[in-house]
Scaffold this active site. Sequence first.
Site, PDB file in Angstrom:
ATOM      1  N   ASP A 230       2.881   0.414 -11.776  1.00 40.94           N
ATOM      2  CA  ASP A 230       1.824   1.466 -11.031  1.00 40.94           C
ATOM      3  C   ASP A 230       1.019   3.103 -12.184  1.00 40.94           C
ATOM      4  O   ASP A 230       1.577   2.433 -13.341  1.00 40.94           O
ATOM      5  CB  ASP A 230       3.767   2.458 -10.905  1.00 40.94           C
ATOM      6  CG  ASP A 230       3.152   3.909 -10.255  1.00 40.94           C
ATOM      7  OD1 ASP A 230       2.851   4.168  -9.123  1.00 40.94           O
ATOM      8  OD2 ASP A 230       2.491   4.889 -10.710  1.00 40.94           O
ATOM      9  N   ASN A 238      -6.394  12.982 -10.406  1.00 41.72           N
ATOM     10  CA  ASN A 238      -7.172  13.426  -9.013  1.00 41.72           C
ATOM     11  C   ASN A 238      -7.375  14.631  -9.319  1.00 41.72           C
ATOM     12  O   ASN A 238      -8.350  15.208  -9.193  1.00 41.72           O
ATOM     13  CB  ASN A 238      -6.283  12.854  -8.289  1.00 41.72           C
ATOM     14  CG  ASN A 238      -7.067  11.431  -7.569  1.00 41.72           C
ATOM     15  OD1 ASN A 238      -7.844  10.857  -8.000  1.00 41.72           O
ATOM     16  ND2 ASN A 238      -5.695  10.702  -6.920  1.00 41.72           N
ATOM     17  N   HIS A 243     -11.223  12.365  -6.958  1.00 42.27           N
ATOM     18  CA  HIS A 243     -11.105  11.621  -6.112  1.00 42.27           C
ATOM     19  C   HIS A 243     -11.905  10.013  -6.430  1.00 42.27           C
ATOM     20  O   HIS A 243     -11.291   9.524  -6.319  1.00 42.27           O
ATOM     21  CB  HIS A 243     -10.798  12.092  -4.727  1.00 42.27           C
ATOM     22  CG  HIS A 243      -9.435  12.915  -3.731  1.00 42.27           C
ATOM     23  ND1 HIS A 243      -8.202  11.713  -3.983  1.00 42.27           N
ATOM     24  CD2 HIS A 243      -9.788  14.290  -3.944  1.00 42.27           C
ATOM     25  CE1 HIS A 243      -7.537  13.156  -4.040  1.00 42.27           C
ATOM     26  NE2 HIS A 243      -7.952  14.509  -3.710  1.00 42.27           N
ATOM     27  N   ASP A 247     -10.637   6.746  -7.129  1.00 37.94           N
ATOM     28  CA  ASP A 247     -10.854   6.140  -6.771  1.00 37.94           C
ATOM     29  C   ASP A 247     -11.822   4.499  -7.896  1.00 37.94           C
ATOM     30  O   ASP A 247     -10.812   3.567  -7.871  1.00 37.94           O
ATOM     31  CB  ASP A 247     -11.794   5.845  -5.666  1.00 37.94           C
ATOM     32  CG  ASP A 247     -11.078   6.460  -4.311  1.00 37.94           C
ATOM     33  OD1 ASP A 247     -10.282   6.458  -4.994  1.00 37.94           O
ATOM     34  OD2 ASP A 247     -11.964   6.753  -3.341  1.00 37.94           O
ATOM     35  N   GLU A 274      -1.606   4.322  -5.401  1.00 40.09           N
ATOM     36  CA  GLU A 274      -1.948   4.036  -6.746  1.00 40.09           C
ATOM     37  C   GLU A 274      -0.820   2.682  -7.215  1.00 40.09           C
ATOM     38  O   GLU A 274      -1.125   2.227  -9.265  1.00 40.09           O
ATOM     39  CB  GLU A 274      -2.015   4.837  -8.360  1.00 40.09           C
ATOM     40  CG  GLU A 274      -0.393   5.565  -8.855  1.00 40.09           C
ATOM     41  CD  GLU A 274      -0.235   6.905  -7.723  1.00 40.09           C
ATOM     42  OE1 GLU A 274       0.696   7.384  -7.800  1.00 40.09           O
ATOM     43  OE2 GLU A 274      -1.145   7.151  -6.453  1.00 40.09           O
TER      44      GLU A 274
END
Length: 375
Positions: A230, A238, A243, A247, A274
């Site tokens: 994670d 973010n 975003h 990504d 994530e």
Amino acid sequence: MNTAQPPGDSHPLDRDAPVAGEADAPPFVWPLHDEAELNKDRLELALEAAGLDLWENDLVTGAVTRQATKTFAELGYAPEEMAAQMLDLYGLFHPDDVETVRQAVHDHLSGVSPQYRCEFRLRSKQGEWVWFANYGRIMDTHTSTPGRRLIGVTFNIHDRKQREQEIAQINQQLREQNALLQQLNGALEGLASRDALTGLSNRRSLMELGHNECLRAYRYGYAISVLVVDIDRFKDINDSWGHLVGDRVICAVAHQCQSRKRAGVDIVARFGGEEFVIVLPQTDNSTAMRVAEALRAEVADIRVSAQNEGEMQDIRVTVSIGVASAVGGVGGGVDGRAVFEALVDRADQALYKAKGMGRNTVCGGGAAPALSAPG
């Protein structure tokens, strides 16, 4: 009607009944010239009914002793044009067929083949190509001049060839369509099993593959380990960078996870958001912990560039990893899907412990239990 005959009389249709004057009449014999003409007529009738055109070549002089006149007429040539065409007979053949015809003739004359057989195209007077076939053989092998007379027949096979070509075209179209369908099916399967952002296996594919790996581990008695990875404080990334940058961070971590994959052995998937899951078949807990620690260190070295108020800045990325392992049993009967889900759940619990220990760390799920069938 009474059909009975008086005693001593014979029926006029009785085969054994004597015919008046029969005893005195000599048996009838066709004259030789009439018999020859009749045989010729019989042959012509048989050739006509079968659609065959008889021809004969003198192999010594090269002369055509009987021309395939019906074939020339079928191609649209008048009788006076036939002689000119015979001077350059191969000029009538399709260029692609000339060598085939020559080879077929050579094979028969040299004894390689017992008959001369060949299929070819001839040019009609209108310039169209018409399919014909030849069948023949040397007929005078037992005469005083053996190997001189090559006799054969020519017949039209154009309709058959057209049907064959149509079928071949249909089959080719079917092959092309099937190939396209296979490509589309492969693409659809890829879309159904791959994560659109990272290209890794998606959650659906992971559960299926992990289920199968647990079945194999149980059946063959080897260890299996799962890593749940994670990205730390991803929400902050973010919120701070947007975003699109988020990504890019996900893709960078996905690439790092994929780079450690053993081709054809390990499974790397995006589990959601994530979070990633790595399945390590034939890997015990101590080895899995070393793999997880190496991956954690490699991700910590990642820097993702992002623009902030016109200036490029590097974003530092770290991950926390939970590890869980199990040891295979012997035999079959285990519920692979349930076992895999339990293994992922244990690794996920270890992940939360890693988060609680300050993040950017690896935590194991305790001693590896044996895979067992539900009972």
